[in-house]
Design a protein around this motif. Structure first.
Motif, PDB file in Angstrom:
ATOM      1  N   ASP A  12      26.820 -29.427 -40.580  1.00 34.25           N
ATOM      2  CA  ASP A  12      26.634 -29.601 -42.202  1.00 34.25           C
ATOM      3  C   ASP A  12      26.107 -31.061 -43.163  1.00 34.25           C
ATOM      4  O   ASP A  12      25.800 -30.739 -43.557  1.00 34.25           O
ATOM      5  N   ALA A  13      26.378 -32.259 -41.950  1.00 36.84           N
ATOM      6  CA  ALA A  13      26.446 -33.598 -41.917  1.00 36.84           C
ATOM      7  C   ALA A  13      25.006 -33.532 -41.937  1.00 36.84           C
ATOM      8  O   ALA A  13      24.393 -34.644 -42.310  1.00 36.84           O
ATOM      9  N   LEU A  14      23.944 -32.868 -41.671  1.00 39.50           N
ATOM     10  CA  LEU A  14      22.359 -32.799 -41.632  1.00 39.50           C
ATOM     11  C   LEU A  14      22.271 -31.865 -42.838  1.00 39.50           C
ATOM     12  O   LEU A  14      20.663 -31.230 -42.346  1.00 39.50           O
ATOM     13  N   ALA A  15      22.905 -31.302 -43.488  1.00 39.64           N
ATOM     14  CA  ALA A  15      22.268 -30.731 -44.475  1.00 39.64           C
ATOM     15  C   ALA A  15      21.299 -30.679 -45.326  1.00 39.64           C
ATOM     16  O   ALA A  15      19.898 -30.193 -46.152  1.00 39.64           O
ATOM     17  N   THR A  16      20.653 -32.407 -45.390  1.00 35.51           N
ATOM     18  CA  THR A  16      19.987 -32.878 -46.822  1.00 35.51           C
ATOM     19  C   THR A  16      18.457 -33.398 -45.900  1.00 35.51           C
ATOM     20  O   THR A  16      19.419 -34.020 -44.828  1.00 35.51           O
ATOM     21  N   GLU A  17      17.669 -33.190 -46.315  1.00 32.38           N
ATOM     22  CA  GLU A  17      16.672 -34.249 -46.069  1.00 32.38           C
ATOM     23  C   GLU A  17      16.764 -35.952 -45.903  1.00 32.38           C
ATOM     24  O   GLU A  17      16.093 -36.182 -45.118  1.00 32.38           O
ATOM     25  N   ALA A  18      17.544 -36.361 -46.899  1.00 32.39           N
ATOM     26  CA  ALA A  18      17.934 -38.175 -46.140  1.00 32.39           C
ATOM     27  C   ALA A  18      18.979 -37.930 -44.938  1.00 32.39           C
ATOM     28  O   ALA A  18      18.586 -39.012 -44.134  1.00 32.39           O
ATOM     29  N   GLU A  19      19.733 -37.014 -44.922  1.00 39.28           N
ATOM     30  CA  GLU A  19      20.795 -37.079 -43.862  1.00 39.28           C
ATOM     31  C   GLU A  19      19.531 -36.754 -42.942  1.00 39.28           C
ATOM     32  O   GLU A  19      19.758 -37.371 -41.609  1.00 39.28           O
ATOM     33  N   GLN A  20      18.842 -35.532 -42.766  1.00 41.55           N
ATOM     34  CA  GLN A  20      18.155 -35.777 -41.396  1.00 41.55           C
ATOM     35  C   GLN A  20      16.393 -36.909 -41.270  1.00 41.55           C
ATOM     36  O   GLN A  20      17.019 -36.840 -40.053  1.00 41.55           O
ATOM     37  N   THR A  21      16.491 -37.519 -41.699  1.00 40.08           N
ATOM     38  CA  THR A  21      15.427 -38.771 -42.427  1.00 40.08           C
ATOM     39  C   THR A  21      16.163 -40.127 -41.334  1.00 40.08           C
ATOM     40  O   THR A  21      15.506 -40.074 -39.984  1.00 40.08           O
ATOM     41  N   SER A  22      17.655 -39.911 -41.677  1.00 37.27           N
ATOM     42  CA  SER A  22      18.287 -40.967 -41.285  1.00 37.27           C
ATOM     43  C   SER A  22      18.809 -40.363 -39.563  1.00 37.27           C
ATOM     44  O   SER A  22      18.557 -41.628 -38.768  1.00 37.27           O
ATOM     45  N   ALA A  23      18.962 -39.581 -39.260  1.00 43.80           N
ATOM     46  CA  ALA A  23      18.920 -38.984 -38.314  1.00 43.80           C
ATOM     47  C   ALA A  23      18.095 -39.552 -37.538  1.00 43.80           C
ATOM     48  O   ALA A  23      18.154 -39.587 -35.648  1.00 43.80           O
ATOM     49  N   THR A  24      16.474 -38.958 -38.035  1.00 48.52           N
ATOM     50  CA  THR A  24      15.304 -39.246 -36.969  1.00 48.52           C
ATOM     51  C   THR A  24      15.059 -40.037 -36.643  1.00 48.52           C
ATOM     52  O   THR A  24      14.874 -41.079 -35.380  1.00 48.52           O
ATOM     53  N   ALA A  25      15.508 -41.358 -37.431  1.00 47.82           N
ATOM     54  CA  ALA A  25      15.423 -43.282 -37.315  1.00 47.82           C
ATOM     55  C   ALA A  25      16.344 -43.343 -36.698  1.00 47.82           C
ATOM     56  O   ALA A  25      15.541 -43.961 -35.789  1.00 47.82           O
ATOM     57  N   ALA A  26      17.301 -43.020 -36.480  1.00 53.60           N
ATOM     58  CA  ALA A  26      18.403 -43.683 -35.343  1.00 53.60           C
ATOM     59  C   ALA A  26      18.015 -42.861 -34.476  1.00 53.60           C
ATOM     60  O   ALA A  26      17.961 -43.761 -32.299  1.00 53.60           O
ATOM     61  N   PHE A  27      17.467 -41.626 -34.157  1.00 56.63           N
ATOM     62  CA  PHE A  27      16.984 -41.051 -32.559  1.00 56.63           C
ATOM     63  C   PHE A  27      15.868 -41.871 -31.773  1.00 56.63           C
ATOM     64  O   PHE A  27      15.735 -42.123 -30.910  1.00 56.63           O
TER      65      PHE A  27
END
Length: 244
Positions: free
Chosen positions: A10-25
């Motif tokens: 659920d923590a990666l449910a939104t576009e903003a959360e996924q974009t942030s996770a991609t940047a961190a990766f």
């Protein structure tokens, strides 16, 4: 055959959360590789939805933007980092193409530069020969009469046949180090389309081809799917298109 499905947290449910996770990766990966010669090869259509820097209007030569920070010099991520974005014909992003022949159009293999090209050109196009699995001649047509070279009397019209239209790959050499030649890195990726392990040229450079294969096993799925032992899955379309 049963295929186990994993559900996205659920923590990666939104576009903003996924974009942030991609940047961190991306940041973490580049940091780990900063002392190692590294070529980052990115599939444009598959990645830029969560890495906005890859969009045409955001790319700046030899600068990288990860997350909300402003674009930084590529050297700030290490002196041995290079980045190339690869775009395919998916969503009509690259055009259909043909090579001129004495009597019409044909297919040619090679690495090409747009013309006229600027001195510091960073855009290249990669093409392959017709795959051996596609046996329909490039000379056929559905409607317009065309006389093939091998036969000067009979037009080669086959309205019921489907033919293969080759994809045009675009290499955008986005990030280089001082003294690098963009064409050399583009040629490296072009040559990766012709691996000794495959009979024909690949649709993508080998490094992206293998990465795409891993998604068949490693990507999470939203729900479980089951196929009975006696049931065969319907093969996917091989991107065959009708001959114009």
């Amino acid at each position: 055959m049963w295929r186990h499905a994993l559900v996205r947290p659920d923590a990666l449910a939104t576009e903003a959360e996924q974009t942030s996770a991609t940047a961190a990766f991306v940041k973490n990966t580049l940091y780990q590789m900063r002392s190692t010669p590294t070529l980052v090869v990115i599939h444009a259509q598959n990645t830029r939805g969560r890495w906005p820097w890859l969009k045409n209007g955001n790319l700046i030569a030899d600068r990288v933007q990860v997350g909300a920070v402003s674009p930084q010099r590529i050297a700030s991520y290490g002196k041995q980092l290079r980045i190339v974005r690869v775009a395919t014909g998916e969503r009509d992003e690259t055009p259909e193409w043909w090579a001129p022949k004495s009597n019409g159009a044909g297919i040619a293999k090679g690495l090409w530069r747009p013309q006229p090209a600027v001195e510091d050109n960073r855009i290249f196009y990669s093409t392959t020969d017709k795959a051996s699995t596609h046996t329909v001649s490039v000379e056929i047509t559905k409607l317009t009469p065309r006389v093939p070279v091998k036969d000067n009397t009979k037009p080669d019209i086959k309205p019921g046949k489907n033919a293969w239209n080759p994809d045009l790959l675009e290499f955008s050499v986005a990030g280089l180090q001082e003294g690098d030649q963009a064409e050399a890195w583009a040629m490296f990726l072009h040559q990766q389309r012709f691996s000794e392990d495959y009979r024909d040229g690949l649709a993508l450079p080998l490094i992206l081809h293998l990465a795409e294969l891993t998604t068949q096993y490693a990507l999470p799925h939203g729900e479980e799917t089951a196929t009975s032992a006696g049931e065969e899955e319907t093969p996917e379309d091989d991107n065959s298109e009708e001959t114009p």
